[in-house]
Write an enzyme that holds these catalytic residues in place. Structure first.
Site, PDB file in Angstrom:
ATOM      1  N   GLY A 219      -2.018   6.663  -4.560  1.00 45.21           N
ATOM      2  CA  GLY A 219      -0.812   7.226  -3.979  1.00 45.21           C
ATOM      3  C   GLY A 219      -0.705   8.704  -4.237  1.00 45.21           C
ATOM      4  N   PRO A 220       0.208   9.338  -3.543  1.00 39.43           N
ATOM      5  CG  PRO A 220       1.993   9.912  -2.164  1.00 39.43           C
ATOM      6  CD  PRO A 220       1.133   8.778  -2.561  1.00 39.43           C
ATOM      7  N   PRO A 221       0.667  12.394  -5.490  1.00 36.12           N
ATOM      8  CG  PRO A 221      -0.099  14.578  -5.685  1.00 36.12           C
ATOM      9  CD  PRO A 221       0.129  13.501  -4.696  1.00 36.12           C
ATOM     10  N   GLY A 222       2.836  12.227  -8.324  1.00 34.02           N
ATOM     11  CA  GLY A 222       4.234  12.127  -8.730  1.00 34.02           C
ATOM     12  C   GLY A 222       4.943  10.870  -8.316  1.00 34.02           C
ATOM     13  CB  THR A 223       4.141   7.981  -6.276  1.00 33.79           C
ATOM     14  OG1 THR A 223       2.747   8.020  -6.525  1.00 33.79           O
ATOM     15  CG2 THR A 223       4.447   8.711  -5.001  1.00 33.79           C
ATOM     16  N   GLY A 224       4.581   8.037  -9.776  1.00 30.90           N
ATOM     17  CA  GLY A 224       4.798   7.157 -10.921  1.00 30.90           C
ATOM     18  C   GLY A 224       3.605   6.292 -11.283  1.00 30.90           C
ATOM     19  CE  LYS A 225      -1.389   8.484  -8.572  1.00 30.45           C
ATOM     20  NZ  LYS A 225      -0.361   9.292  -7.905  1.00 30.45           N
ATOM     21  CD  GLU A 441      16.929  30.394   8.127  1.00 33.65           C
ATOM     22  OE1 GLU A 441      16.920  29.165   8.352  1.00 33.65           O
ATOM     23  OE2 GLU A 441      15.910  31.018   7.776  1.00 33.65           O
ATOM     24  CG  ASP A 517       9.901  28.902  10.943  1.00 31.62           C
ATOM     25  OD1 ASP A 517      10.103  28.201   9.937  1.00 31.62           O
ATOM     26  OD2 ASP A 517      10.667  29.801  11.318  1.00 31.62           O
TER      27      ASP A 517
HETATM   28  P1  ADP Z   1       1.609  10.229 -11.035  1.00 33.61           P
HETATM   29  O1  ADP Z   1       0.833   9.705 -12.173  1.00 33.61           O
HETATM   30  O2  ADP Z   1       1.681   9.300  -9.876  1.00 33.61           O
HETATM   31  O3  ADP Z   1       1.239  11.606 -10.594  1.00 33.61           O
HETATM   32  P2  ADP Z   1       3.711  10.163 -12.942  1.00 33.61           P
HETATM   33  O4  ADP Z   1       3.658   8.748 -13.340  1.00 33.61           O
HETATM   34  O5  ADP Z   1       3.095  11.137 -13.838  1.00 33.61           O
HETATM   35  O6  ADP Z   1       3.135  10.352 -11.478  1.00 33.61           O
HETATM   36  O7  ADP Z   1       5.236  10.524 -12.668  1.00 33.61           O
HETATM   37  C1  ADP Z   1       5.812  11.674 -13.211  1.00 33.61           C
HETATM   38  C2  ADP Z   1       7.251  11.424 -13.541  1.00 33.61           C
HETATM   39  O8  ADP Z   1       8.023  11.189 -12.375  1.00 33.61           O
HETATM   40  C3  ADP Z   1       7.476  10.211 -14.393  1.00 33.61           C
HETATM   41  O9  ADP Z   1       7.311  10.504 -15.735  1.00 33.61           O
HETATM   42  C4  ADP Z   1       8.907   9.833 -14.058  1.00 33.61           C
HETATM   43  O10 ADP Z   1       9.808  10.578 -14.824  1.00 33.61           O
HETATM   44  C5  ADP Z   1       9.045  10.257 -12.624  1.00 33.61           C
HETATM   45  N1  ADP Z   1       8.870   9.121 -11.709  1.00 33.61           N
HETATM   46  C6  ADP Z   1       7.925   9.008 -10.760  1.00 33.61           C
HETATM   47  N2  ADP Z   1       8.057   7.859 -10.087  1.00 33.61           N
HETATM   48  C7  ADP Z   1       9.114   7.227 -10.608  1.00 33.61           C
HETATM   49  C8  ADP Z   1       9.754   5.969 -10.337  1.00 33.61           C
HETATM   50  N3  ADP Z   1       9.327   5.148  -9.378  1.00 33.61           N
HETATM   51  N4  ADP Z   1      10.806   5.635 -11.097  1.00 33.61           N
HETATM   52  C9  ADP Z   1      11.244   6.455 -12.069  1.00 33.61           C
HETATM   53  N5  ADP Z   1      10.695   7.629 -12.371  1.00 33.61           N
HETATM   54  C10 ADP Z   1       9.631   8.027 -11.662  1.00 33.61           C
HETATM   55 ZN    ZN Z   2      12.354  29.856  10.196  1.00 36.68          ZN
END
Ligand code: ADP
Ligand code: ZN
Length: 617
Positions: A219-225, A441, A517
């Protein structure tokens, strides 16, 4: 137009601060005593020397004859002596002169005198000072640096560094569980089986079922993997090893492979446990389709594959790996018996974002009832990490304003901070520029508002942002769309070019303000032609392939150069007809445009309601 590309922020604002390994007290004593010894040896003699006054030999003789000298020490090449004048004792120094009459003179004056036996410094001390000490200091520095580096890699609840460099989280500390992961229900469901297995392996063994060895979180970055991997360990109460794929890639061939071996050896000792490998694509990249082979990475990958085959399925070591580029992974990794299971972690939808918001707001003091739904709607496209970041930003804002509770307004403002950067204080924009930006804008907003079915505008501002955006128009999706129709795509392009259209219609001149844009409009138009089959000319022919699914990288054109040329023509056609349309909108609604732009120019920020009110007048 607002830049809606959310930055990934992997920091967990709520996570406990890293715990440094505790150094022993003895260690500190050693350091302090070394410093004291050094100080004594190098600095003190110098200080003492300073108080000794240097005089000429003839002055010495004069003083001696006048009876001022009380005590004399004759050394190898100098004479030290004390004088007493007006009750003040002073030490003087003079060079040694070959003067046979000196002894006689001293005796005449009845001065207490002696020759100094040259002092040989202790041999041990000199060896210590010149050899051992530097070595000790070297070791100490090296040790410090090492600890620093390890500390930087560290995270919450970590305590052991093995040879592999993996971090071990013991089950009790900083435990995360599924309640900390909002949304992602499908992922949780798939991983539940692993938890069940770790909790009751007998149940599985009785039937003869084998637990999957590896699960790939995609999954994309920051999705909680990372978060969900920790939560699995937390739910199953087993230790959790965490390492990033890039840590295996070393300078020297063979080191990465050795690290993999160490990791599995360590994990085997702590079984049942979970090993989490982040960014597995750095080692697991497909081995073909590469011009230059990377021996080191290949060896590391091979070692990983061997290890995964090596340990029995029921040994209790389960590997979770994360990647946001599944398309580059080596097929050998995805074979049954290795990472045969894939769990998708998608960007959260409306409900998901609302849930994530709630999870993170639990840890924050909130004031009035928070409008979760509004915030969730305003953050379309944000990842979980973005939402977590916004909550923290909001809390910081509350503190800045001297409040002890977070309000909905804090959250709204923090969204803007995350999307567009913080408000740029005292940035200078000339009146003329401010006027142009206002029209630009309003141009976006006007097109969006007049398109039926397009998302309404919630906020327009011309306060410059630190990201470089001079102003932006924030749109909120009423309800989230999964599919985008051809009409939607065209509407979006028209909105994007609306800013420039207003500039041209009003000022007869165009500016650089539309760069972002243009980029977005072109990208979308190109995708319409090459990927979505939305052009009349090519219909459903695929013209581009590859590209990262999650990172939005450019794909490769799969067509001939001639076709590629025609694609460009087609893209151009879409954009220019959208631009013409947008210009027409400006011309047809010129009075509204002027009225709105003037209002924005005065107020600098207007809300969606205000905008609609003026438009409806
Ligand atoms: P990834 O590994 O996918 O890049 P992370 O697990 O490191 O993402 O997520 C970073 C932070 O974002 C987590 O520590 C949490 O605070 C927040 N986060 C991301 N997804 C969720 C979720 N589904 N529920 C709660 N917090 C989340
Ligand atoms: Zn613009």
């Amino acid at each position: 137009m607002a830049e809606k590309n959310f930055r990934h922020n992997s920091q967990d604002p709520q996570g406990p601060s890293p715990r440094r390994p505790r150094k022993s007290l003895l260690y500190y004593y050693c350091v302090v005593s070394i410093i004291v010894v050094l100080f004594n040896m190098l600095v003190m003699p110098f200080v003492e020397e300073k108080q000794v006054e240097l005089v000429s030999y003839s002055d010495f003789l004069t003083q001696l004859d006048q009876g001022e000298v009380s005590k004399v020490q004759i050394a190898d090449n100098q004479i030290l002596y004390k004088t007493k004048t007006d009750g003040l004792t002073k030490i003087h120094k003079t060079g040694l002169v070959d003067d046979p009459s000196l002894v006689q003179r001293l005796e005449d004056q009845k001065v207490d005198f002696a020759a100094v036996i040259p002092e040989t410094p202790s041999i041990f001390l000199s060896i210590f000072a010149s050899y051992i000490l530097p070595i000790l200091i070297f070791f100490w520095l090296g040790n410090m640096l090492n600890k620093r580096m390890m500390g930087r890699m560290g995270a919450s609840g970590l305590n052991i560094y093995g040879k592999s460099g993996a971090k071990l989280y013991k089950p009790e500390e900083g435990e995360k569980n599924f309640a900390d992961v909002a949304g992602q229900e499908e992922a949780k469901e798939s991983l539940q089986e692993i938890i069940d297995y770790l909790n009751q392996p007998e149940k599985f063994q009785k039937v003869g079922a084998q637990c999957p060895k590896g699960v790939l979180l995609v999954g994309p970055p920051g999705t909680g993997k990372t978060l969900i991997a920790k939560a699995v360990a937390g739910e199953a109460h087993v230790p959790f090893y965490s390492i990033s794929g890039s840590e295996f890639v070393e300078m020297f061939v063979g080191r990465g492979a050795a690290k993999v071996r160490d990791l599995f050896e360590e994990a085997g000792k702590h079984a049942p446990c979970i090993v989490f490998i982040d960014e597995i694509d750095t080692i697991g990249k497909s081995r073909d389709n590469q011009m230059a082979t990377n021996d080191e990475r290949e060896q590391t990958l091979n070692q990983l594959l061997t290890e995964m085959d090596g340990f029995g399925a029921n040994k209790g070591v389960i590997i979770l790996a994360a990647t946001n580029r599944p398309e580059v992974l080596d097929p050998a990794l995805l074979r049954p018996g290795r990472f045969d299971r894939q769990v998708r972690m998608e960007l959260p939808d409306l409900q998901g974002r609302e849930d994530i918001l709630k999870v993170h707001l639990r840890r924050v003091q909130t004031a009035d009832p928070i409008d979760y739904n509004l915030i969730a709607r305003m953050t379309s496209g944000a990842s979980g990490a973005d939402v977590a970041n916004m909550v923290n930003e909001a809390a910081l804002r509350a503190v800045r304003h001297g409040r002890d509770k977070v309000t909905t307004e804090d959250l709204v403002e923090s969204i803007e901070t995350v999307i567009a950067g913080a408000q740029k204080k005292n940035s200078i924009m000339s009146d003329e520029e401010k006027k142009i930006v206002s029209y630009h804008e309003i141009g976006h907003a006007l097109v969006a508002a007049l398109q039926k079915g397009a998302a309404p505008v919630t906020k327009i501002t011309i306060i410059p942002r630190t990201s470089g955006a001079l102003g932006y128009t924030m749109q909120v999706e009423e309800n989230e769309k999964v599919l985008m129709s051809r009409r939607d795509a065209l509407n979006q392009i028209e909105t994007l070019v609306g800013g420039r259209a207003a500039e041209e219609v009003v000022f007869g001149e165009i500016t650089t303000g539309a760069a972002n844009d243009i980029e977005k409009a072109t990208q979308l138009a190109k995708q319409m032609v090459t990927r979505y089959g939305m052009s009349d000319k090519f219909g459903m022919m695929q013209l581009e392939s590859g590209g990262s699914q999650y990172l939005g990288g450019q794909g490769q054109m799969t067509c001939s150069p001639e076709t590629s040329y025609q694609v460009d023509q087609e893209v151009l056609q879409i954009i220019s007809s959208s631009y013409d349309k947008a210009k027409q909108v400006m011309i047809d609604n010129r009075d509204k445009l002027d009225q709105l732009a003037d209002h924005l120019y005065q107020a600098e920020t207007i809300t969606g309601e205000e905008f609609m009110e003026i438009l409806a007048q």
